[in-house]
Write a protein that holds these residues in place. Structure first.
Motif, PDB file in Angstrom:
ATOM      1  N   LEU A  22     -37.088 -23.262   7.024  1.00  0.00           N
ATOM      2  CA  LEU A  22     -37.023 -24.456   7.864  1.00  0.00           C
ATOM      3  C   LEU A  22     -36.877 -24.085   9.341  1.00  0.00           C
ATOM      4  N   LEU A  23     -36.056 -23.087   9.618  1.00  0.00           N
ATOM      5  CA  LEU A  23     -35.891 -22.658  11.009  1.00  0.00           C
ATOM      6  C   LEU A  23     -37.205 -22.084  11.548  1.00  0.00           C
ATOM      7  N   ALA A  24     -37.910 -21.328  10.721  1.00  0.00           N
ATOM      8  CA  ALA A  24     -39.187 -20.763  11.159  1.00  0.00           C
ATOM      9  C   ALA A  24     -40.211 -21.866  11.437  1.00  0.00           C
ATOM     10  N   LEU A  25     -40.253 -22.868  10.570  1.00  0.00           N
ATOM     11  CA  LEU A  25     -41.166 -23.984  10.792  1.00  0.00           C
ATOM     12  C   LEU A  25     -40.823 -24.729  12.078  1.00  0.00           C
ATOM     13  N   ASP A  59     -35.658 -16.589   2.338  1.00  0.00           N
ATOM     14  CA  ASP A  59     -36.909 -17.340   2.096  1.00  0.00           C
ATOM     15  C   ASP A  59     -38.141 -16.519   2.458  1.00  0.00           C
ATOM     16  N   THR A  60     -38.139 -15.280   2.044  1.00  0.00           N
ATOM     17  CA  THR A  60     -39.211 -14.365   2.455  1.00  0.00           C
ATOM     18  C   THR A  60     -40.614 -14.868   2.098  1.00  0.00           C
ATOM     19  N   PRO A  61     -40.882 -15.316   0.874  1.00  0.00           N
ATOM     20  CA  PRO A  61     -42.251 -15.777   0.576  1.00  0.00           C
ATOM     21  C   PRO A  61     -42.703 -16.910   1.480  1.00  0.00           C
ATOM     22  N   GLU A  62     -41.775 -17.815   1.788  1.00  0.00           N
ATOM     23  CA  GLU A  62     -42.120 -18.935   2.666  1.00  0.00           C
ATOM     24  C   GLU A  62     -42.384 -18.447   4.092  1.00  0.00           C
ATOM     25  N   LEU A  63     -41.598 -17.479   4.567  1.00  0.00           N
ATOM     26  CA  LEU A  63     -41.830 -16.939   5.915  1.00  0.00           C
ATOM     27  C   LEU A  63     -43.191 -16.264   5.995  1.00  0.00           C
TER      28      LEU A  63
END
Length: 230
Positions: A85-88, A106-110
């Protein structure tokens, strides 16, 4: 600046800092890109983490397009302070990337999001603490032994992360490119059969060093306009 860094690397920027006498400030060993091959360059946007994401959201309100969020989490190994969420949100704010003195989750999402994120590594648990915020939490961030502010520029690639004073960036990048051009020519000549010892007149260096034990290889390289080390 991003274009200028595109063909360069953090090792070249580090060598340029040494050559120009610019303080060499590198992230501690082990800080690397979540996705190998990701690169980042931009103005530092500092923030200190105290256990809540609100500090980052506040930092984004003053962000400029292309900024790089520099997170001071004290190098902690017991919590991850950045996730998907922070990356988004960082991407939505126009940031070029995030560098963390600490861990991510949340590596896969990053990986899917694609925003360059640099950290010590991954850890599942997020923060469970909530400590008192300091008044200058958005003024500066510690990253290892270094103090980073908005007066700094961040460079990151597969070899690590560097912080360079913004007012020296142009000179540093120009010098880095000169070093790169010299080294590429030296590499071409090695492949063509002319050894590095021949190119650097190494026998002459050994002779001069015998006559003058204080004569260093770096002095020798300066004299012949070589570039192997700074």
């Amino acid at each position: 600046m991003v274009k200028s860094f595109a063909e360069l690397s953090t090792p070249l920027v580090a060598d340029a800092c040494v050559r120009l006498g610019v303080p060499l400030r590198a992230a501690p060993p082990g800080v690397g890109a979540v996705v190998p091959g990701h690169r980042v360059a931009g103005r530092a946007l500092p923030a200190r983490h105290y256990g809540s994401v609100d500090i980052f959201l506040e930092a984004f309100t003053d962000a400029r397009p292309g900024d790089v969020l520099v997170i001071d989490n004290g190098g902690r190994q017991d919590e991850a302070c950045v996730g998907d969420l922070l990356a988004l949100e960082a991407r939505a704010a126009g940031l070029a990337g995030v560098v963390i003195w600490g861990l991510h989750r949340d590596t896969p999402e990053l990986v899917e999001i694609g925003l360059p994120v640099f950290s010590y590594g991954r850890l599942a648990p997020g923060p469970v603490r909530l400590t008192d915020r300091e008044p200058d939490a958005l003024v500066s961030a510690r990253f290892g032994p270094h103090r980073v502010t908005a007066e700094d520029t961040v460079f990151g690639d597969d070899d690590g992360v560097l912080f360079v004073p913004a007012d020296r960036v142009e000179a540093v990048l120009d010098t880095a490119r000169t070093i790169w051009e010299t080294e590429r020519e030296q590499a071409r000549r090695i492949v063509a059969g002319e050894t590095l010892r021949q190119q650097t007149a190494f026998d002459d260096y050994l002779t001069r060093r015998t006559a003058d034990p204080n004569y260093s290889f770096r002095q020798h390289l300066r004299r012949i306009d070589g570039a192997v080390e700074e």
